[in-house]
Design a protein around this motif. Sequence first.
Motif, short mmCIF file in Angstrom:
data_model
loop_
_atom_site.label_atom_id
_atom_site.label_comp_id
_atom_site.label_asym_id
_atom_site.label_seq_id
_atom_site.Cartn_x
_atom_site.Cartn_y
_atom_site.Cartn_z
N VAL A 90 13.20 -6.24 7.05
CA VAL A 90 12.88 -6.10 5.38
C VAL A 90 14.05 -5.22 4.70
N GLY A 91 14.05 -5.71 3.38
CA GLY A 91 15.10 -5.38 2.59
C GLY A 91 14.81 -5.06 1.10
N ASP A 92 16.01 -4.63 0.38
CA ASP A 92 16.00 -4.88 -0.95
C ASP A 92 14.78 -3.85 -1.60
N ILE A 93 14.35 -2.69 -1.00
CA ILE A 93 13.49 -1.76 -1.37
C ILE A 93 13.24 -1.60 -2.88
N VAL A 94 12.12 -1.42 -3.13
CA VAL A 94 11.82 -0.82 -4.58
C VAL A 94 10.74 0.02 -4.61
N SER A 95 10.85 0.92 -5.78
CA SER A 95 9.56 1.86 -5.92
C SER A 95 8.36 0.95 -6.49
N GLN A 96 7.34 1.39 -5.92
CA GLN A 96 6.16 0.86 -6.44
C GLN A 96 5.96 1.02 -8.16
N ARG A 97 6.48 2.22 -8.63
CA ARG A 97 6.27 2.60 -10.05
C ARG A 97 7.30 1.76 -10.89
N SER A 98 8.31 1.04 -10.07
CA SER A 98 9.21 0.06 -11.18
C SER A 98 8.49 -1.08 -11.20
N LEU A 99 7.27 -1.48 -10.59
CA LEU A 99 6.91 -2.98 -10.70
C LEU A 99 5.50 -2.70 -11.74
N HIS B 2 0.86 -1.24 0.02
CA HIS B 2 0.03 0.09 0.22
C HIS B 2 0.81 1.30 -0.07
N THR B 3 2.18 1.14 -0.26
CA THR B 3 3.07 2.33 0.00
C THR B 3 3.78 2.47 -1.37
N PRO B 4 4.47 3.67 -1.43
CA PRO B 4 5.25 3.77 -2.85
C PRO B 4 6.69 3.04 -2.72
N GLU B 5 7.16 2.93 -1.62
CA GLU B 5 8.30 1.96 -1.78
C GLU B 5 8.06 0.82 -0.69
N LEU B 6 8.62 -0.18 -1.14
CA LEU B 6 8.38 -1.64 -0.34
C LEU B 6 9.42 -2.65 -0.48
N PRO B 7 9.43 -3.31 0.60
CA PRO B 7 10.44 -4.21 0.57
C PRO B 7 10.19 -5.48 -0.42
N ASP C 1 7.98 17.06 11.26
CA ASP C 1 8.04 18.07 10.27
C ASP C 1 6.89 18.15 9.13
N ARG C 2 5.98 18.87 9.21
CA ARG C 2 4.83 18.39 8.39
C ARG C 2 5.41 18.79 6.89
N SER C 3 6.13 19.77 6.69
CA SER C 3 6.89 20.06 5.31
C SER C 3 7.70 18.75 4.81
N VAL C 4 8.18 18.07 5.57
CA VAL C 4 8.91 16.88 5.00
C VAL C 4 7.94 15.88 4.53
N VAL C 5 6.98 15.75 5.23
CA VAL C 5 5.65 14.80 4.95
C VAL C 5 5.21 15.33 3.65
N GLU C 6 5.02 16.51 3.47
CA GLU C 6 4.28 16.98 2.16
C GLU C 6 5.37 16.56 1.13
N GLN C 7 6.47 17.01 1.11
CA GLN C 7 7.57 16.94 0.16
C GLN C 7 7.78 15.71 -0.34
N ARG C 8 7.56 14.60 0.57
CA ARG C 8 7.77 13.22 0.56
C ARG C 8 6.54 12.85 -0.26
N CYS C 9 5.40 12.93 0.12
CA CYS C 9 4.19 12.68 -0.61
C CYS C 9 4.28 13.20 -2.08
N ARG C 10 4.65 14.39 -2.28
CA ARG C 10 4.33 15.04 -3.44
C ARG C 10 5.32 14.24 -4.54
N ALA C 11 6.48 14.05 -3.99
CA ALA C 11 7.47 13.31 -4.75
C ALA C 11 7.02 11.77 -5.04
N GLN C 12 6.41 11.19 -4.11
CA GLN C 12 5.88 9.77 -4.41
C GLN C 12 4.46 9.91 -4.83
#
Length: 337
Positions: free
Chosen positions: A323-332, A119-124, A188-199
């Motif tokens: 958990v390890g070897d993280i990939v982006s959901q976009r790569s799947l 359910h997340t943009p990056e996953l193991p 930091d809310r701004s960090v959360v927003e930046q991460r959500c925006r990027a993902q």
Amino acid sequence: MDISSLPEWTLSPVKHVQPGDDLSFPLLVRPEREGTDLIAWLEVHRPEVDRALSTHGAVLLRGFRVPDEAAFERAARALCSALEPRYGDLVKRESAEFIYDATWYPKDRAILFHNEGAHTPELPTRQLFFCGRADFTGGETPIVDCRRLYRALGPAFVRPFESKGLLYVRNFIRGVDVRWQDFFRTDDRSVVEQRCRAQGVEWTWKKDGSLRIATRAPAVIRHPGTGEPSFFNQVLLHHVSCLDAKTAAALRAVLAPQDLPRNVCFGDGSPIPDETIMEVLKVTVQTAVRFTWRLGDIALLDNLATAHARSPFEGDRQILVAVGDIVSQRSLRPGGA
């Protein structure tokens, strides 16, 4: 039929297996000599374990010397190219750099099947479980081969999941789920927003200071190693109908769907019918297997091919997680046959 009447709530109908009895899921791997040091053994046999994992989806390492958390962490390092030290959905152990406690949940309830982080943009892509204390009854970690599950559900049933994908909605409600500060590892809310925006995650700050996020993800992926379609998601963990009937009714009576602690719908915003989720649950339980944990066991899962659950238990259970070897959901690659 009311989904709450299904016996699967305890996961007891899941087939109980003895790994190694002509079974290949999970594949049982044992040393020639009981008590062999696992780290030394992996220096020679890691490529064989990798091949076995690619073929079978789950490997159970049993009979090796893995005395404690530190030894498990060393083994996890040896079995993953890169472990994740900041995974938001699990509680990190202060005594380790990469080891987490298994999800806390009442002993008398089952945790239903899910692919970690689906359910997340990056996953193991790899997940490891270690049995550190085995003075308990029940408490198995049932697993299901999601490639086999895809076939068992059938093309017509799976088609809406494939074509529409999923939208996971999560409200970080204090006392109900992890805090958003813990999930995002920041205050930091701004960090959360930046991460959500990027993902590509939608976010909303609510009046009470809590956070709602909405994440789009596939329900079916093509396994990057084998090319097989895999029913890869967390619909059973997020759909409100998978709560007990009393809790589900109470939540639905006071909260709109977008305000539920967790919910999931099709990617176009249309609801997934309770009856559809009931069928997923039934077929998953029919397809899954479980085994009895032994002290020192390590279960290595290909998270893209294998979903896991937890049975209710009594006693002193300690299952640690890496958990390890993280990939982006976009790569799947989404989609099936």
